[in-house]
Design an enzyme around this catalytic site. Structure first.
Site: not given
Length: 192
Positions: A9-10
């Site tokens: 996600s990041t």
């Protein structure tokens, strides 16, 4: 043929654990597609590429369902798209293989439960935030510069005799915090 898909996600998260699991399941490293994007982000070139690469008889392997889809609706759409290509989906942590009738059923049940759990988490989070606001609490991190410290930083900021590093050390914050809180430093006219 096995194709793999991994997503984090990041930028701070690492793909390696997923890549290791996919390789351990027999996916050739050359056939693993990746993305660094939130699940809600629909712009995932790695997912688009792996779906285009799927052929009849292939199996798409993912470590977890939440690495693949943004929502239950998206999960079902992806499942149907994979099935329409004559391919299967294998989810390692859930032991799902949609190449079998039981695997297809399990895929839909697990997906529904995952979406239900996410909805409950959102609901509890919103209720907690509402309750905190009602008690007068404001969300977010406490500001590092406020009150007298902010006044001191502003005074030093406008004085060209002090460097940014001097000011940061004096008020015990980073240079970045100074620029974020105070903006661009005023430029002094050269004295004649």
């Amino acid at each position: 043929m096995l194709l793999g898909y991994a997503r984090v996600s990041t930028q701070d998260q690492h793909l390696e654990p997923q890549l290791d699991a996919l390789k351990a399941d027999g996916v050739d490293v050359e056939r693993i597609y990746t993305d660094k994007a939130t699940g809600a982000n629909s712009d995932r070139p790695g997912l688009v590429a792996v779906l285009k690469a799927l052929r009849e008889g292939d199996t798409l392997v993912v470590v977890k369902l939440d690495r693949l889809a943004r929502s239950m609706k998206h999960l079902i759409e992806l499942g149907e798209a994979i099935q329409a290509r004559g391919a299967a989906l294998r989810v390692l942590d859930a032991g799902i293989d949609t190449g079998t009738p039981v695997g297809r059923l399990t895929f839909h049940i697990i997906g529904a439960l995952a979406e239900f759990e996410l909805a409950l988490i959102r609901e509890r989070t919103q209720a907690g935030l509402r309750a905190a606001r009602e008690r007068g609490r404001r969300g977010g991190r406490k500001k590092k510069l406020d009150g007298k410290t902010l006044d001191l930083a502003r005074a030093l900021w406008s004085n060209p005799e002090f460097t940014v590093d001097d000011i940061a050390e004096q008020v015990k914050v980073s240079r970045r915090t100074l620029f974020r809180e105070l903006g661009a430093r005023p430029v002094q006219a050269p004295s004649s």
